[in-house]
Design an enzyme around this catalytic site. Structure first.
Site, short mmCIF file in Angstrom:
data_model
loop_
_atom_site.label_atom_id
_atom_site.label_comp_id
_atom_site.label_asym_id
_atom_site.label_seq_id
_atom_site.Cartn_x
_atom_site.Cartn_y
_atom_site.Cartn_z
CG ASP A 196 -2.23 0.62 1.02
OD1 ASP A 196 -2.24 1.86 0.87
OD2 ASP A 196 -3.26 -0.07 0.98
CG HIS A 234 -5.29 3.48 1.19
ND1 HIS A 234 -4.86 2.32 0.60
CD2 HIS A 234 -6.62 3.51 1.03
CE1 HIS A 234 -5.89 1.68 0.09
NE2 HIS A 234 -6.97 2.38 0.33
CB SER A 406 -10.06 0.47 -0.16
OG SER A 406 -8.98 0.83 -0.89
#
Ligand code: NAG
Ligand code: NAG
Ligand code: NAG
Length: 880
Positions: A196, A234, A406
């Site tokens: 990520d 994220h 996600s």
């Protein structure tokens, strides 16, 4: 026996000295990956010196693949000048294969080098796209979940908002982990990596479970995945879902005693060699790779995995976790509102990954979540007025707006951590089997559910259903390990002598007639026996289709038992002219079905005036478990070139040793496009619509949708035949005229294309030019093509300091990075990149009017002009 001692020394040296990826300097050097054939006469060093390159390090965990570099030729101001290293290889190859010099010492040296270099590919930087989520979330005001907190001693202040763990309002809709916690199943001893952006290991919620040894920053080439950019949050949020500690910060992770590593690849453009290394990083200790990113979910990208990435995933499932296989979890994508489908993404339609789509806190299908035949399961995420609460970047921060597919993927990765604590012996395929067996059929009345031949139910929206951790582990407790993998590669069918060469030049084939054309492939028991295939799991189907408008094409596979897999449904926004040059689809819908009999592939389009295409051929691989485990197991290897139909029929194929062409279908470089809904968490969910209403999945209803004219099962299989019989002569005359024109035009364009492709093969810095010349779309400025990462939901301000109340509504390109966050980025001029014109990308306005001019089967809703999400599936179904 005398060991080649120096060789061993050399290898050892490489392994130890270059164990971790050194910092790259793309401004001074050009980088390449070289695959060396260890059995060849020329050593790696010989090859390097013949090519004039310097060996840097092994390419991640790939055996015999090396990262090499050559100093940039700064005098080469003209970017279109050939790449000197690739040119050198071509010269060596032509010397090696030239008849005139066959006997000279120079030629035999060239031969040795040519046969020792199995693969050479320039490394260029691309940007992967986050499947991020976010926006507005009403304060959910859940009642507290006192019982679980008390039993487990959970004091995390935001635990009561983690409905995905304990859902009091809709108690059926949660990951259902607390029962496992009570049994001591909390992920102990299991490591998951977040591939990520950064991971904030200084967060008090993650520090206790952070696994530094398996972490690496592939963007900045340092050891720790420190978040640096303002929107690097994220990975931290996804990590929190899996392994946020049970303490007094924010909430808890699903596997709160497991460990998480951060592999930072999304915070800037990245070369394939580093992405490949990330996917195999520390793959003996790390079990699970959670990946919430991919090609843009814009409804018009079709992008696979390049050779090195496929190689890395195969390496992971074959050698990771001591041969039991790495568990790759991929988010299905957030492009549902623009008809995007996870079968247009080579990561989610890989058989080696578990593809996870989303359902909301009420169990409904949120419209952003992508459907496709490769979806395996769903997990809880945002929608219907709620989102995911998880750790945020900062010492003591909590995010409440996390969501999208996600967030669905890490929820499943967390559940897998619980699973592997209980059954560390499971192979990667056992994990997939357990998903199929244990997922719960959610919204059983949803018309998207269909019975499979094995008696299971499958849905393009939900896969085999929603993951329930308790049920999964329960089924796993006395699960018998599956036998090794077997596969059958069916010979390709060339429809009417259809063929396509490496330059995507097509010949033969059959025009796609109204109602579609079909082709049949017989699978015999003898074929299964000869490849030792017992029970079926995945099917991959590769198609060669040319079309003037790719999004019009529909492809479906019908099994001998009458079970259909819609592989491609219509994509209204996809006006690429590149067709499907050996594109591979995947379906899990035939799991456990007996594959013996006749399979039918049906290819159709929208029968629109002015749009046409040719079906050239197809092939199919059947994947499953061996019948007889005592026989030697055939090991799958990734082919260098597998996008040629009938290679023998064309003289333009290269010998398979020279692969400067990245797999032709998998290089469509996206521009900044974020067609992702900013209101994903408030979107109304549904449970009453098929994912692909017009696409034949429901034969009975289709008679009404005139222009798609999906045939009934009876006529459909023979549609091509009946079309041929009923078509009047003038049709053939017209086709003849078009062909005559097409051939002359074709020769012209083919010549051009060959020239450009040759540029491509030798020009790492300018493949954007070449790609756009074939309509593949392309991004990139200067020598670094950036694969646009899209920020799934146009990440909003909540990002910045976790203050979701001050959400930014204006979206725009993020400073400094290529994360694109705004729809405006679609315009190349505003994005400040992409000098080459994109034939791949429709202009939304013209696209829309075109659509209205030719669409007979659906009334346009006023909303559909907005450009960013026309919700076509829904509208299409409303007109039924
Ligand atoms: C959820 O977990 C509980 C145990 O905590 C179990 O009794 C229940 O059956 C599980 N739900 C499903 C659908 O399996
Ligand atoms: C990781 O794996 C290596 C070798 O496979 C082993 O030596 C090492 O101890 C492991 N590290 C941890 C932290 O588990
Ligand atoms: C396909 O090619 C073969 C040999 O090249 C030829 O015999 C055959 O007639 C061709 N078939 C069609 C349908 O054109």
């Amino acid at each position: 026996m005398r060991l080649p001692f120096t060789l061993i020394l050399a290898l050892l040296a490489y392994d130890s000295v270059f164990a971790t990826a050194a910092k790259r300097d793309y401004s001074t050097y050009d980088y390449y990956v070289l695959e060396h054939n260890p059995l060849a006469d020329a050593s790696l060093a010989d090859c390097a010196s013949a090519l004039g390159v310097e060996i840097m390090e092994r390419a991640g965990e790939l055996q015999n693949h090396w990262l090499v570099r050559a100093e940039k030729d700064i005098s080469a101001l003209d970017k279109r000048r050939a790449d000197p290293v690739m040119q050198t290889l071509e010269e060596i190859q032509s010397r090696a294969y030239s008849a005139y010099s066959a006997r000279s010492p120079d030629a035999s040296h060239a031969k040795r080098i040519a046969s020792a270099v199995r693969y050479l590919s320039p490394q260029t930087l691309r940007q992967r796209v986050k499947r991020a989520p976010p926006p507005p979330v009403e304060d959910s005001g859940f009642p507290n979940i006192a019982e679980v907190s008390q039993k487990m001693g959970i004091a995390d202040p935001e635990f009561s908002r983690q409905w995905h763990i304990v859902n009091e309002k809709h108690p059926k809709n949660m990951m259902n982990v607390s029962g496992l916690w009570e049994m001591g199943v909390t992920g102990i001893g299991v490591i998951a990596a977040l591939v990520d952006d950064g991971l904030d290991y200084t967060s008090e919620d993650l520090a206790p479970n952070f696994y530094a040894y398996g972490s690496h920053d592939f963007n900045d080439h340092t050891d720790l995945p420190t978040p640096v950019l303002s929107n690097d949050h994220h990975g931290t949020r996804c990590a929190g879902q899996i392994a946020a500690a049970k303490n007094d910060v924010c909430g808890v992770g699903i596997a709160y005693d497991s460990k998480v590593a951060g592999l930072r690849i999304l915070s800037g453009p990245i070369a394939d060699v580093d992405e490949a290394a990330a996917l195999n990083y520390d793959f003996q200790n790390t079990s699970i790779y959670s990946c919430s990113w991919g090609p843009p979910d814009d409804g018009r990208s079709m992008e696979g995995q390049n050779y090195l990435i496929r190689k890395a995933m195969v390496n992971g499932i074959q050698h990771g976790r001591e041969g039991k296989g790495s568990i790759f979890v991929f988010a299905s994508g957030n492009g549902g509102r623009t008809d995007d489908q996870c079968n247009f993404d080579g990561y989610t339609n890989s058989i080696f990954s578990v593809t996870v789509a989303a359902v909301d806190h009420q169990g409904l299908h949120p419209d952003y979540s992508e459907a496709c035949a490769a979806n395996m399961v769903v997990a809880y995420s945002s929608g219907g007025g709620n989102a995911i609460t998880t750790t945020d970047r900062g010492a003591n921060k909590c995010a409440h707006t996390h969501g999208g597919t996600s967030a669905a993927a890490p929820n499943v990765a967390g559940v897998f951590a619980l699973l592997l604590q209980v059954r560390p012996d499971l192979t990667w395929r056992d994990v997939q089997h357990l998903c199929v067996k244990s997922a719960l059929k959610i919204n059983p009345d949803d018309p998207d559910w269909e019975k499979t031949a094995s008696g299971n139910s499958f849905s393009y929206k939900y896969g085999y259903g929603v993951v329930d951790a308790y049920k999964l582990v329960e089924v796993a407790r006395d699960w018998q390990l599956v036998k090794p993998q077997a596969f059958v590669e069916m010979p390709a069918i060339q429809v009417n002598n259809g063929s396509m060469d490496v330059f995507q030049k097509a010949e033969g084939g059959i025009s796609i007639a109204p109602g579609g054309v079909t082709s049949a492939m017989a699978v015999s028991q003898a074929q299964l026996d000869s490849d030792n295939l017992g029970k079926l799991e995945h099917i991959t189907v590769k198609v060669w289709i040319t079309h003037s408008r790719r999004g019009d094409v529909e492809v479906e596979l019908i099994s001998p038992n009458g079970v259909r897999s819609i592989l491609a449904a219509r994509r209204y926004g996809d006006s690429a002219t590149t067709g499907y040059p050996g594109w591979t689809f995947m379906t899990v819908k035939h799991w456990d079905e007996n594959p013996v009999g006749t399979w039918t592939l049906r290819v159709s389009d929208q029968a629109k005036e002015g749009e046409s295409g040719v079906f050239l051929g197809w092939t199919m691989n059947l994947w499953g478990s061996v019948e007889d485990a005592t026989k030697p197991v055939k090991i799958y290897d990734v082919p260098h070139v597998d996008t040629v139909l009938a290679p023998g029929s064309t003289e333009h194929t290269y010998p398979s040793t020279i692969i400067s062409l990245p797999a032709a279908t998998s290089t469509q470089y996206a521009k900044p496009t974020a067609h992702l809904p900013g209101d994903h968490d408030t979107s109304e969910g549904d449970a009453s619509k098929p994912a692909f209403p017009g696409s034949g999945g429901k034969p009975a209803g289709d008679a009404q949708t005139s222009a798609t004219s999906t045939p009934t099962p009876d006529e459909g299989w023979f549609a091509d035949l009946s079309n041929l019989m009923t078509n009047p002569l003038w049709f053939f005359i017209a086709v003849g005229a078009v062909l005559a024109f097409g051939i002359s035009a074709g020769i012209y364009f083919w010549r051009r294309r060959v020239r450009m492709r040759q540029h491509y093969t030798t020009l790492p810095a300018s493949d954007d030019v070449a790609m756009s010349s074939i309509g593949g779309g392309g991004g990139g400025a200067g020598g670094q093509r950036t694969k646009e990462l899209y920020d799934a939901f146009g990440e909003v301000s909540d990002d910045d300091e976790g203050d979701e109340e001050t959400r930014l509504h204006a979206r725009g390109p993020s400073p400094g990075v290529n994360l694109h966050t705004g729809f405006l980025d679609d315009d190349p001029s505003t994005a400040g990149m992409t000098p080459a014109p994109y034939r791949d990308e429709p202009d939304p306005a013209t696209e829309r009017s075109h659509e209205q001019g030719h669409s007979h089967e659906r009334a346009e809703s006023p909303a559909s002009g907005s450009g960013s999400g026309d919700g076509s599936w829904e509208h299409a179904s409303e007109t039924r």
